[in-house]
Design an enzyme around this catalytic site. Structure first.
Site, PDB file in Angstrom:
ATOM      1  N   ARG A 261       6.110  -1.427  -4.619  1.00  0.00           N
ATOM      2  CA  ARG A 261       6.269  -2.101  -5.905  1.00  0.00           C
ATOM      3  C   ARG A 261       6.717  -1.077  -6.942  1.00  0.00           C
ATOM      4  O   ARG A 261       5.915  -0.269  -7.398  1.00  0.00           O
ATOM      5  CB  ARG A 261       4.953  -2.767  -6.325  1.00  0.00           C
ATOM      6  CG  ARG A 261       4.949  -3.219  -7.776  1.00  0.00           C
ATOM      7  CD  ARG A 261       3.755  -4.082  -8.114  1.00  0.00           C
ATOM      8  NE  ARG A 261       2.459  -3.501  -7.848  1.00  0.00           N
ATOM      9  CZ  ARG A 261       1.826  -2.637  -8.637  1.00  0.00           C
ATOM     10  NH1 ARG A 261       2.385  -2.192  -9.750  1.00  0.00           N
ATOM     11  NH2 ARG A 261       0.624  -2.182  -8.308  1.00  0.00           N
ATOM     12  N   HIS A 265       2.314  -4.341 -11.701  1.00  0.00           N
ATOM     13  CA  HIS A 265       1.793  -5.480 -10.947  1.00  0.00           C
ATOM     14  C   HIS A 265       2.245  -6.786 -11.595  1.00  0.00           C
ATOM     15  O   HIS A 265       2.754  -7.687 -10.935  1.00  0.00           O
ATOM     16  CB  HIS A 265       0.270  -5.407 -10.883  1.00  0.00           C
ATOM     17  CG  HIS A 265      -0.360  -6.602 -10.236  1.00  0.00           C
ATOM     18  ND1 HIS A 265      -0.242  -6.879  -8.893  1.00  0.00           N
ATOM     19  CD2 HIS A 265      -1.109  -7.610 -10.761  1.00  0.00           C
ATOM     20  CE1 HIS A 265      -0.886  -7.994  -8.609  1.00  0.00           C
ATOM     21  NE2 HIS A 265      -1.412  -8.461  -9.717  1.00  0.00           N
ATOM     22  N   TYR A 274      -2.524   4.706 -13.271  1.00  0.00           N
ATOM     23  CA  TYR A 274      -3.191   4.917 -11.982  1.00  0.00           C
ATOM     24  C   TYR A 274      -2.256   5.410 -10.887  1.00  0.00           C
ATOM     25  O   TYR A 274      -2.725   5.744  -9.802  1.00  0.00           O
ATOM     26  CB  TYR A 274      -3.879   3.619 -11.521  1.00  0.00           C
ATOM     27  CG  TYR A 274      -2.955   2.425 -11.401  1.00  0.00           C
ATOM     28  CD1 TYR A 274      -2.129   2.242 -10.295  1.00  0.00           C
ATOM     29  CD2 TYR A 274      -2.920   1.463 -12.405  1.00  0.00           C
ATOM     30  CE1 TYR A 274      -1.292   1.148 -10.182  1.00  0.00           C
ATOM     31  CE2 TYR A 274      -2.078   0.360 -12.304  1.00  0.00           C
ATOM     32  CZ  TYR A 274      -1.274   0.200 -11.188  1.00  0.00           C
ATOM     33  OH  TYR A 274      -0.440  -0.890 -11.094  1.00  0.00           O
TER      34      TYR A 274
END
Length: 370
Positions: A261, A265, A274
């Site tokens: 990805r 998200h 993160y």
């Protein structure tokens, strides 16, 4: 499982290298014409453009949310183009590329994320179910549908196969594992297509599974395979074989499309909090569109005029997406009651009448939306 087996590097089915070199695989032969490869390239470019425009529209306040597919185009286009018209797909909420392959208009996708639709599209018309927001729930829906197909006798060479899409995070959900078990013991004609994009929101893959995801299938009694999810040709070949096996009565297959990805998200997420930037930069070198471009260009299967035409079409599509999104009408308040039941329903009609009376009580009030 021995230590050597646990740490053995899984085979990654790949037909098109990141450098654009085509290599046949003995178990997944692919007979494809230059015209078909050019078609896949066009799909990849146009779907990425729709996705980019939708992200921009959300940033401008035109959409409430958007789940970007950036980096996962090959997994979705390759598997989506493997489907036949009478097959049925059960997506998650990021599968815009599969929606493209199934003929779902971008306005229908945008309407859902803009909050101006009371449903979506007709699943039967497109062979593409509505998006599932609850993580993993669609795997059970798909398995039940596949069991119904099986019991109706709608299988065989010209029959129906079912495919369901989900992410690596969904493999930790009970629904997904229950679906695996139901599909296995019933030998259901279904393909479980996991887009392993390495991150379940902020949780990395190692927090989801100690073993490669595709190996979970063996524990339920059916085959699993890991495919290069950034290789549109490999995804096409592997999914096509898995669907054929399902139609022929060989039961389910778990396909793990190993991809990444590239974006957030959803547009409410900030992956920089993160995820290391070096990891993203490494995956940019495996871009699914660049490798198809390299293959076409290196083998003189497409000229500059072709690539320019696709780019121009993408520009026009981007403009149309922006225009169509802003022109989407708000539904009338009472429309929400129209598509709940196929037949008249006493309790629903009473609720509709009560809501109509409530709206009527504001007649003449300034600023009331009719």
């Amino acid at each position: 499982m021995s230590d050597s087996t646990a740490h053995e590097e899984p085979e990654l089915i790949q037909l098109l290298t990141p450098e654009g070199e085509f290599v046949q695989h003995p178990d997944y032969p692919l007979d494809i014409t230059p015209e078909e490869v050019r078609g896949l390239y066009r799909d990849l470019v146009l779907v990425r453009r729709v996705d980019a425009e939708a992200v921009a529209l959300q940033r401008q306040g035109e959409l409430g949310l958007w789940a970007s597919l950036l980096g996962q185009e090959a997994a979705q286009i390759g598997s989506g183009r493997a489907l036949r018209p009478n097959d049925m797909a059960f997506p998650s909420y990021r599968d815009h590329g599969v929606a493209w392959c199934r003929g779902v208009d971008h306005k229908q996708l945008l309407g859902m994320f803009r909050g101006v639709t009371n449903g979506g599209w007709d699943p039967a018309e497109h062979g593409f179910h509505l998006y599932a927001i609850v993580i993993g729930s669609q795997t059970l829906h798909a398995t039940g549908y596949a069991m119904g197909v099986q019991r109706d006798g709608a299988v065989g060479e010209d029959g129906t196969a079912v495919i369901t899409y989900f992410g690596d995070g969904a493999t930790s959900q009970g629904d997904t594992n229950e679906a695996f078990n139901f599909a296995a013991v019933n030998n259901a004609p279904i393909v479980f297509f996991c887009q392993n994009n390495q991150w379940a929101i902020s949780e990395p893959l190692e927090r989801q599974s100690r073993a490669p995801i595709y190996r979970r299938a063996a524990g339920f009694g059916f085959p699993g395979v890991r495919v290069d999810g950034n290789d549109v040709l490999a995804c096409l070949a592997v999914t096509r074989k898995a669907l054929r096996n399902a139609r022929e009565g060989q039961g389910p297959t778990l396909v793990e499309a190993f991809t990444y990805r590239m974006g957030a998200h959803t547009t409410s997420d900030d992956p920089s909090r993160y995820r290391p930037s070096a990891e993203t930069e490494e995956w940019k070198l495996k871009d699914p569109i660049s490798r198809v471009w390299s293959y076409l260009a290196a083998n003189d299967l497409a000229d500059d005029a072709f690539f320019a035409a696709v780019d121009a079409e993408a520009e026009e599509l981007g403009e149309r997406v922006r225009r169509d999104c802003r022109a989407l009408p708000d539904p009338a308040p009472l429309d929400i009651f129209n598509e709940v039941y196929a037949e008249p329903h006493t309790h629903l009609e009473r609720q509709r009448a009560e809501f109509a009376d409530y709206l009527a009580s504001f007649e003449g009030a300034e600023g009331v939306v009719r």
